[in-house]
Every structure is written in C-alpha cells, then in structure tokens.
Design an enzyme around this catalytic site. Structure first.
Site, mmCIF file in Angstrom:
data_model
loop_
_atom_site.group_PDB
_atom_site.id
_atom_site.type_symbol
_atom_site.label_atom_id
_atom_site.label_comp_id
_atom_site.label_asym_id
_atom_site.label_seq_id
_atom_site.Cartn_x
_atom_site.Cartn_y
_atom_site.Cartn_z
ATOM 1 N N GLU A 70 -1.391 -1.109 -6.053
ATOM 2 C CA GLU A 70 -2.646 -0.463 -6.385
ATOM 3 C C GLU A 70 -2.452 0.313 -7.680
ATOM 4 O O GLU A 70 -1.399 0.924 -7.866
ATOM 5 C CB GLU A 70 -2.953 0.523 -5.259
ATOM 6 C CG GLU A 70 -4.385 0.698 -4.934
ATOM 7 C CD GLU A 70 -4.511 1.607 -3.717
ATOM 8 O OE1 GLU A 70 -5.604 2.107 -3.491
ATOM 9 O OE2 GLU A 70 -3.504 1.821 -3.015
ATOM 10 N N CYS A 79 -12.659 -10.836 7.165
ATOM 11 C CA CYS A 79 -13.991 -11.368 6.898
ATOM 12 C C CYS A 79 -14.673 -10.713 5.693
ATOM 13 O O CYS A 79 -15.728 -11.149 5.266
ATOM 14 C CB CYS A 79 -14.876 -11.242 8.138
ATOM 15 S SG CYS A 79 -15.293 -9.542 8.526
ATOM 16 N N CYS A 108 -16.012 -9.077 12.834
ATOM 17 C CA CYS A 108 -15.202 -10.187 13.351
ATOM 18 C C CYS A 108 -14.245 -9.753 14.455
ATOM 19 O O CYS A 108 -13.421 -10.552 14.914
ATOM 20 C CB CYS A 108 -14.440 -10.871 12.228
ATOM 21 S SG CYS A 108 -13.107 -9.853 11.566
ATOM 22 N N ASP A 144 -3.206 1.112 6.975
ATOM 23 C CA ASP A 144 -2.386 0.843 5.796
ATOM 24 C C ASP A 144 -2.072 -0.641 5.613
ATOM 25 O O ASP A 144 -2.035 -1.146 4.494
ATOM 26 C CB ASP A 144 -1.081 1.643 5.878
ATOM 27 C CG ASP A 144 -1.351 3.131 5.967
ATOM 28 O OD1 ASP A 144 -2.342 3.574 5.353
ATOM 29 O OD2 ASP A 144 -0.598 3.840 6.637
ATOM 30 N N CYS A 184 -12.904 -4.240 13.393
ATOM 31 C CA CYS A 184 -13.980 -4.702 12.516
ATOM 32 C C CYS A 184 -15.210 -5.028 13.349
ATOM 33 O O CYS A 184 -15.120 -5.830 14.283
ATOM 34 C CB CYS A 184 -13.515 -5.924 11.731
ATOM 35 S SG CYS A 184 -14.837 -6.655 10.772
ATOM 36 N N CYS A 241 -12.543 -5.192 5.521
ATOM 37 C CA CYS A 241 -11.792 -5.971 6.510
ATOM 38 C C CYS A 241 -11.185 -7.158 5.765
ATOM 39 O O CYS A 241 -11.908 -7.915 5.129
ATOM 40 C CB CYS A 241 -12.724 -6.442 7.618
ATOM 41 S SG CYS A 241 -12.077 -7.813 8.589
ATOM 42 N N ASP A 253 0.863 -1.176 0.000
ATOM 43 C CA ASP A 253 0.000 0.000 0.000
ATOM 44 C C ASP A 253 0.903 1.230 0.000
ATOM 45 O O ASP A 253 1.767 1.380 0.869
ATOM 46 C CB ASP A 253 -0.893 -0.002 1.244
ATOM 47 C CG ASP A 253 -1.767 1.235 1.313
ATOM 48 O OD1 ASP A 253 -2.535 1.469 0.373
ATOM 49 O OD2 ASP A 253 -1.666 1.986 2.309
HETATM 50 ZN ZN LIG Z 1 -13.798 -8.436 9.820
#
Ligand SMILES: [Zn+2]
Length: 286
Positions: A191, A247, A267, A274, A264, A244, A107
């Site tokens: 990216e 999950c 989860c 980053d 998150c 995330c 990233d």
């Molecule tokens: Zn998650």
C-alpha cells in the site's frame, strides 16, 4: 580533504537545483562524526581482522562480512553511543535471483506488522515500546544533571546506547523480513502509505513511527530493483479494507478500526480485516 571538497560541490549542486537547502558547516559538537577517504593505490585493504586506512595503516577491527568486489572508498564514523564503524564502498555485480511465479499482497498494520495474502502474519516487535520506560528514566536523569558535567555525560551516553539498541532491533527485523519476502516472491504489492500525513494523528504517531513502514517500503523497493523483482503500489485512497475481495462489495461499516472480522452481506464470505485488505492490495496495485 578531497572527499570534503567533493561533498561541498555536491551539496551546492543540489542547492542550486533547488533540491536541498543551503549547505551548513558540520558541527564539532554533533554526536555523530565521520570522514571519508578515497581508495588510491591500495591504501584501503582488509586482511582478516585488520583494516588498512590511509595515514593510520593497519587497525584491528571486528570484521562483520566478507569483502566483495573492488574497493571505492571507506568511511569511518563514530555514532552517538561512542562506537566506531567503518563502511567500505565496493563495486559489485548483483545477480538477479532466479524467477518464480509467486505473487503476494501485504497489508501493513500496528498490531501485526505485516499480514500477507499467503497467510503469513508477522507480529510487530514494537522496539520503542520495549525500551520506552528505560529511555524515559535516563532522559530524566540527563535533564536533572548539570549540562556538560561528567554525570550528565554518563547519562547522555546511556540515552544514546538505548536509542542505538532500538534502532538495531528495528533494522535487524526489517532486513530479515524484506530479504525473505524478496527471495520468495516475484511480485510484491504494498500500500502506498502517506506516513508523514499519518503521523499527524497524535494518538497513533508514536506507534506509527515505531513500526517504520517507510523504511520497510524503502528496503523492499531497493532490494527488488537489485534482485529483479517487481513492486506494485496500491493507491493511498483505495478502499482496501472495506471492499470484499471475493465479490467487490463495499461495506461502509468496516471503516471503523475496531471491526476485526466481518461477513460480506453480498456473498456471505467471512473476512479477517487485515487478510482481506492484503488481498485487495494485491488486486488493486499497479
Ligand atoms: Zn463479498
């Protein structure tokens, strides 16, 4: 003359293919001046710290690296700071590096230049910011001198020298980083940043241009193709920072750039902004 004719033919080719604009004449006043010569019958050669050039014969120079392969041509260039450089084009076989199975996602950012999935964090050296004040001082001096006068020329030289220092620092940093990444990893995911579009943001433009992500991408791509590595690209609009990576939940609150860390809600995984983005780039890249 042969090279000049070839360059003109080349530029007209590109022009008729609608790839480039119509060729213009080189300016005598342009700070960067150069010429190219083709190798014939060993008229270009290097021996220790001496370089043999057509018409000039042996010239003393600072030899920066050992010559490999067959010489095709040489270009002599004077840069804006008044230094002379010779670049020798050679034909070499590049051998791909031995395969390994490491995969990495990267990233790119402004505070930290690169954050990788393996935990590597590379600080942004901010070369332009480092020299910004000094540069402004000499640019102001130059502006206040009479154009074309000897004091103006001295200031102009100084401005060019500072620009050169910035460019050198930037290139050194980028080459070391990209070479290391290419050596250590088989697959590299980055990216696909639309740098030109991002530069329209006036508040960040200077920092984005200084970070030189475009050059990073160029170096990674050409080094990968030479050394048998794979580069994968994640889509510009992929939600790499909001998702995330554990999950797949998309957290809209993270859109704001000031959120550096988040948990998150789905989860309970704790994410560094980053590092999470780097993991997503690795997963989403094709
Ligand atoms: Zn998650």
């Amino acid at each position: 003359m042969q090279s000049a004719v070839r360059h003109v033919a080349d530029s007209f080719d590109r022009f008729f293919k609608k790839q480039n604009q119509a060729p213009r004449f080189k300016s005598r006043k342009h700070p960067v001046q150069s010429y190219t010569t083709k190798q014939t019958n060993g008229n270009i050669a290097i021996k220790e710290n001496k370089l043999k050039l057509p018409k000039l014969s042996w010239v003393r120079f600072a030899n920066s690296r050992a010559l490999e392969g067959r010489i095709l041509s040489a270009m002599v260039r004077r840069n804006a700071a008044g230094k002379y450089f010779a670049s020798i084009v050679c034909e070499v076989d590049i051998h791909p590096l031995p395969q390994n199975n490491k995969e990495i996602g990267i990233d790119l950012g402004l505070k930290e230049f690169a954050v990788c999935t393996d935990g590597l964090r590379e600080a942004n050296p901010k070369w332009f910011r480092h020299y910004e004040k000094k540069l402004a001082f000499w640019q102001r001096r130059m502006a206040r001198r009479t154009k074309g006068g000897s004091n103006w020329l001295k200031a102009k030289q100084k401005v060019a020298q500072i620009h050169e220092k910035i460019a050198n620092g930037r290139h050194d940093f980028l080459h070391q980083l990209t070479t290391r990444l290419i050596r250590e990893n088989q697959t590299i995911s980055i990216e696909n940043l639309r740098v030109a579009n991002m530069l329209k943001n006036h508040k960040l433009a200077k920092s984005i241009a200084d970070a030189s992500w475009g050059e990073f991408e160029r170096q990674i791509t050409y080094k990968a193709s030479g050394y048998g590595r794979t580069v994968k690209m994640a889509d510009t609009f992929a939600p790499t920072s909001q998702t995330c990576h554990v999950c797949g939940f998309i957290n809209q609150e993270v859109k704001n750039l000031s959120v550096r860390q988040w948990t998150c809600p789905c989860c309970d995984a704790l994410h560094d902004r980053d590092e999470n983005a780097a993991h997503n780039i690795k997963q989403m890249a094709i």
